[in-house]
Design an enzyme around this catalytic site. Structure first.
Site, PDB file in Angstrom:
ATOM      1  N   ASP A  35      61.649 -39.026 -21.732  1.00 32.97           N
ATOM      2  CA  ASP A  35      60.950 -37.849 -21.198  1.00 32.97           C
ATOM      3  C   ASP A  35      60.887 -37.849 -19.671  1.00 32.97           C
ATOM      4  O   ASP A  35      60.576 -38.878 -19.059  1.00 32.97           O
ATOM      5  CB  ASP A  35      59.517 -37.900 -21.751  1.00 32.97           C
ATOM      6  CG  ASP A  35      58.696 -36.681 -21.411  1.00 32.97           C
ATOM      7  OD1 ASP A  35      58.904 -35.649 -22.056  1.00 32.97           O
ATOM      8  OD2 ASP A  35      57.848 -36.762 -20.500  1.00 32.97           O
ATOM      9  N   HIS A  40      61.422 -28.074 -28.417  1.00 30.47           N
ATOM     10  CA  HIS A  40      59.980 -27.788 -28.457  1.00 30.47           C
ATOM     11  C   HIS A  40      59.443 -27.257 -27.126  1.00 30.47           C
ATOM     12  O   HIS A  40      58.262 -26.922 -27.043  1.00 30.47           O
ATOM     13  CB  HIS A  40      59.224 -29.063 -28.844  1.00 30.47           C
ATOM     14  CG  HIS A  40      59.316 -30.114 -27.770  1.00 30.47           C
ATOM     15  ND1 HIS A  40      60.500 -30.731 -27.436  1.00 30.47           N
ATOM     16  CD2 HIS A  40      58.389 -30.603 -26.925  1.00 30.47           C
ATOM     17  CE1 HIS A  40      60.287 -31.567 -26.438  1.00 30.47           C
ATOM     18  NE2 HIS A  40      59.021 -31.513 -26.108  1.00 30.47           N
ATOM     19  N   ASP A  41      60.277 -27.229 -26.098  1.00 30.51           N
ATOM     20  CA  ASP A  41      59.842 -26.713 -24.793  1.00 30.51           C
ATOM     21  C   ASP A  41      60.443 -25.348 -24.502  1.00 30.51           C
ATOM     22  O   ASP A  41      60.289 -24.826 -23.394  1.00 30.51           O
ATOM     23  CB  ASP A  41      60.287 -27.659 -23.670  1.00 30.51           C
ATOM     24  CG  ASP A  41      59.505 -28.951 -23.663  1.00 30.51           C
ATOM     25  OD1 ASP A  41      58.357 -28.956 -24.127  1.00 30.51           O
ATOM     26  OD2 ASP A  41      60.047 -29.970 -23.183  1.00 30.51           O
ATOM     27  N   GLU A  47      66.027 -36.763 -20.897  1.00 27.70           N
ATOM     28  CA  GLU A  47      65.653 -35.450 -20.388  1.00 27.70           C
ATOM     29  C   GLU A  47      65.672 -35.621 -18.877  1.00 27.70           C
ATOM     30  O   GLU A  47      64.718 -36.136 -18.288  1.00 27.70           O
ATOM     31  CB  GLU A  47      64.252 -35.060 -20.863  1.00 27.70           C
ATOM     32  CG  GLU A  47      63.891 -33.655 -20.425  1.00 27.70           C
ATOM     33  CD  GLU A  47      62.391 -33.376 -20.378  1.00 27.70           C
ATOM     34  OE1 GLU A  47      61.997 -32.260 -20.701  1.00 27.70           O
ATOM     35  OE2 GLU A  47      61.611 -34.272 -20.003  1.00 27.70           O
ATOM     36  N   ASP A  71      60.353 -40.963 -28.865  1.00 25.34           N
ATOM     37  CA  ASP A  71      60.206 -40.294 -27.574  1.00 25.34           C
ATOM     38  C   ASP A  71      59.575 -41.284 -26.590  1.00 25.34           C
ATOM     39  O   ASP A  71      58.514 -41.842 -26.869  1.00 25.34           O
ATOM     40  CB  ASP A  71      59.295 -39.063 -27.755  1.00 25.34           C
ATOM     41  CG  ASP A  71      59.717 -37.913 -26.869  1.00 25.34           C
ATOM     42  OD1 ASP A  71      59.913 -38.160 -25.665  1.00 25.34           O
ATOM     43  OD2 ASP A  71      59.840 -36.786 -27.375  1.00 25.34           O
TER      44      ASP A  71
HETATM   45  C1  NOJ Z   1      58.895 -32.887 -21.285  1.00 21.08           C
HETATM   46  C2  NOJ Z   1      58.394 -32.692 -22.683  1.00 21.08           C
HETATM   47  O1  NOJ Z   1      59.458 -32.280 -23.494  1.00 21.08           O
HETATM   48  C3  NOJ Z   1      57.280 -31.687 -22.590  1.00 21.08           C
HETATM   49  O2  NOJ Z   1      56.886 -31.212 -23.846  1.00 21.08           O
HETATM   50  C4  NOJ Z   1      56.142 -32.324 -21.835  1.00 21.08           C
HETATM   51  O3  NOJ Z   1      55.130 -31.360 -21.605  1.00 21.08           O
HETATM   52  C5  NOJ Z   1      56.594 -32.874 -20.481  1.00 21.08           C
HETATM   53  N1  NOJ Z   1      57.871 -33.511 -20.512  1.00 21.08           N
HETATM   54  C6  NOJ Z   1      55.593 -33.883 -19.965  1.00 21.08           C
HETATM   55  O4  NOJ Z   1      55.676 -35.061 -20.712  1.00 21.08           O
END
Ligand code: NOJ
Length: 558
Positions: free
Chosen positions: A202, A332-333, A260, A98
């Site tokens: 990210d 995970h989000d 992302e 990541d």
């Molecule tokens: C996206 C990540 O997937 C998330 O878990 C995180 O809180 C934010 N970016 C900040 O890094």
């Protein structure tokens, strides 16, 4: 389209804190992951993404990095990581890491040095700005609530602020400063030279900043405006940095880069995922983005599988001639997809199988999130104290301020919270679901672990796990690999509200994937000599028509 080493594979996301705990401290670790490599191999995945494993104070669960080139002791050591990399390779599994480079942690040496000496080199790595008229430099709202500006530690009362788009413990890095960019590129190459196959990147669209910090018209009663609106305006500037990064790192290593990238202008997708794109591919978050237009998290609207289908199908069609996106149903989000998108009667193993077929067989590089392959649903949280996530706590507070009662706010979190999918992986019916021998785990264990777990499914040929294995095997089967990798996506007539039907088409050959989430059977016209490649329940194929039972799916070669 240029062919790439990762085409035709299936990827799997591990959330390391919750995958497997080898040392009994209640938190997952690298040795735990090593102990499950055979499980992953048997499942058939060939790419594994690890959410952050770097040194971190865990304010945002590792998305706040204090040292980019060191492993957090909670997870193990660099020797453990090297062992993981080598043992995964032996099993034909590539590891991607990541890459969290929009921001670091306030405990990173860079930030500490920057605050200690405003004239230091490190001070240029961050955005330090004077306030305007007694207020912070602009009115942007951070992703986790409150202003994106915070007084610089040690300089309180000096009207001096630093910028953070996420929590105040995650200061944003100044991508406009070339030496800082070079440091980040060197770090990326350090991991690629070690043998890491690539990165999930990210929050990357946030790296562009308007250096005048003009702010934007308020979009809420707090007088602030979401930072993501500024990010969306600055995508051209981000593009310049992304090209530099690709040329200096991913491209020369032929690395897999999966971004992302929220807020990408859909008309410029080619620049992102085309043959010469900034990335190889990006996640398809279009269904998740449906709720972003609502000003407050607690005002979310449920997204039905019909809406999910229409949204995802539109993005599949958009990229047919451009490149690949990554289909997902959760991460995970996000809450678990089976609980969030499926009608109540399909929030079970049958629904999980049918949703799995869609996830794995849509065009693109599918990612399976840990636990999805056994049909994990949302975890039940009975009190705000059972949550860990900073975002959940912040949104609970906003919900109360917005007039919800504590029990209404709790229900919102039970539907929407990121912790839903972050609870430990369910390995067995033993203590802590076989995840850990500790008296207590860092986040609670899912309520159904005694029946919903890997051990209960692995020898059951009708289990969700066995079905995922068959799906992945089908995608990799040399006879169908070409069409299931490069075949165009074509939407089919849904015939009923909760049906997700599509075709993959290549050189005159055609495969249908039909997932039926209705509580009654549906039927489709196919060819008289069509062949059923896989189905989750027994289907009838007669006189050129296939009948698909309630909550099930079928894959047919026409
Ligand atoms: C996206 C990540 O997937 C998330 O878990 C995180 O809180 C934010 N970016 C900040 O890094």
């Amino acid at each position: 389209m240029q062919t790439k080493w990762w085409h035709g594979k299936v990827a799997y996301q591990i959330y390391p804190k919750s995958f497997c705990d080898s040392n009994g401290d209640g938190i997952g670790d690298l040795q735990g992951i090593i102990s499950k490599l055979d499980y992953l191999k048997e499942l058939g995945v060939e790419i594994v993404w690890l959410s952050p494993i770097f040194k971190t104070p865990f304010v945002d669960q590792g998305y706040d990095i204090a040292d980019y080139e060191d492993i957090d002791p909670v997870f193990g050591t660099m020797a453990d990581f090297d062992e993981l990399l080598a043992k995964a390779k032996e099993r034909g599994i590539d590891i991607i890491l990541d890459l969290v480079i929009n921001h670091c942690s306030n405990e990173h040496e860079w930030f500490k040095k920057a605050c200690a000496d405003l004239n230091s080199e490190e001070a240029k790595y961050f955005y330090f700005r004077k306030g305007k008229n007694g207020l912070p430099p602009d009115n942007l709202r951070s992703y986790f609530g409150g202003s994106v500006w915070e007084p610089v530690p040690g300089h309180e009362g000096e009207d001096l602020y630093y910028l953070h788009y996420f929590t105040k413990e995650q200061p944003d890095l100044n991508w406009n400063y070339a030496p800082l960019r070079q440091k980040l590129f060197d770090m990326i190459n350090f991991w690629l030279d070690k043998g890491v196959a690539g990165f999930r990147i990210d929050a990357i669209m946030n790296i562009a900043k308007d250096l005048d910090f003009p702010g934007l018209p308020a979009d809420g009663a707090d007088g602030m405006c979401s930072a993501n609106k500024m990010t969306a305006k600055l995508s051209d500037q981000a593009a310049t940095f992304l090209t530099m990064m690709n040329d200096a790192t991913f491209k020369p290593h032929d690395a897999l880069s999966v971004a992302e990238a929220f807020g990408v202008n859909q008309d410029s997708l080619k620049n992102y995922i085309g043959d010469d794109g900034f990335f190889n591919t990006i996640f398809d978050f279009s269904a998740r983005e449906l709720n972003e237009k609502y000003p407050a998290y607690y005002r979310y609207r449920p997204v039905s599988i019909a809406k999910w289908r229409d949204t995802i199908f539109a993005s599949q069609e958009r990229v047919n001639d451009i490149g690949f996106m990554c289909p997902i149903i959760e991460n995970h989000d996000e809450p678990r997809g089976v609980s969030y998108y499926l009608p109540r009667h399909a929030q079970n193993a049958d629904g999980a199988k049918a949703f799995g077929a869609v996830n794995v067989l849509l065009r693109g590089l599918p990612f399976i999130y840990q636990g999805q392959e056994i049909g994990m649903t949302n975890t039940r949280f009975n009190s705000i104290y059972e949550f860990d996530d900073v975002n959940a706590k912040d949104n609970y507070k906003s919900a109360l301020e917005g007039g919800l009662t504590p029990s209404q706010a709790l229900e919102v979190l039970n539907v929407e919270s990121r912790d839903n999918a972050r609870t430990p992986m369910l390995w067995s019916s033993e203590k802590n679901a076989g995840f850990s021998s500790a008296p207590i785990t860092w986040l609670k264990v899912h309520q159904d672990y005694q029946t919903l777990n890997v051990a209960a499914q692995k020898d059951d040929e009708n289990s969700v796990l066995s079905f995922y294995k068959q799906l992945i095997a089908l995608k990799k089967n040399p006879q169908y690999k070409e069409i299931l990798t490069y075949g165009k996506f074509k939407a089919l007539d849904p015939v009923a509200e909760y049906v997700v039907p599509f075709a993959r088409e290549l050189d005159g050959k055609m495969i249908y994937v039909i997932a039926n989430f209705e509580d009654t059977e549906v039927s489709y016209g196919v060819n008289a000599d069509s062949k059923i490649l896989l189905s989750s329940k027994e289907v009838q194929l007669q006189d050129g028509r296939v009948t698909i039972p309630a909550v099930s799916c079928v894959v047919i070669e026409l």
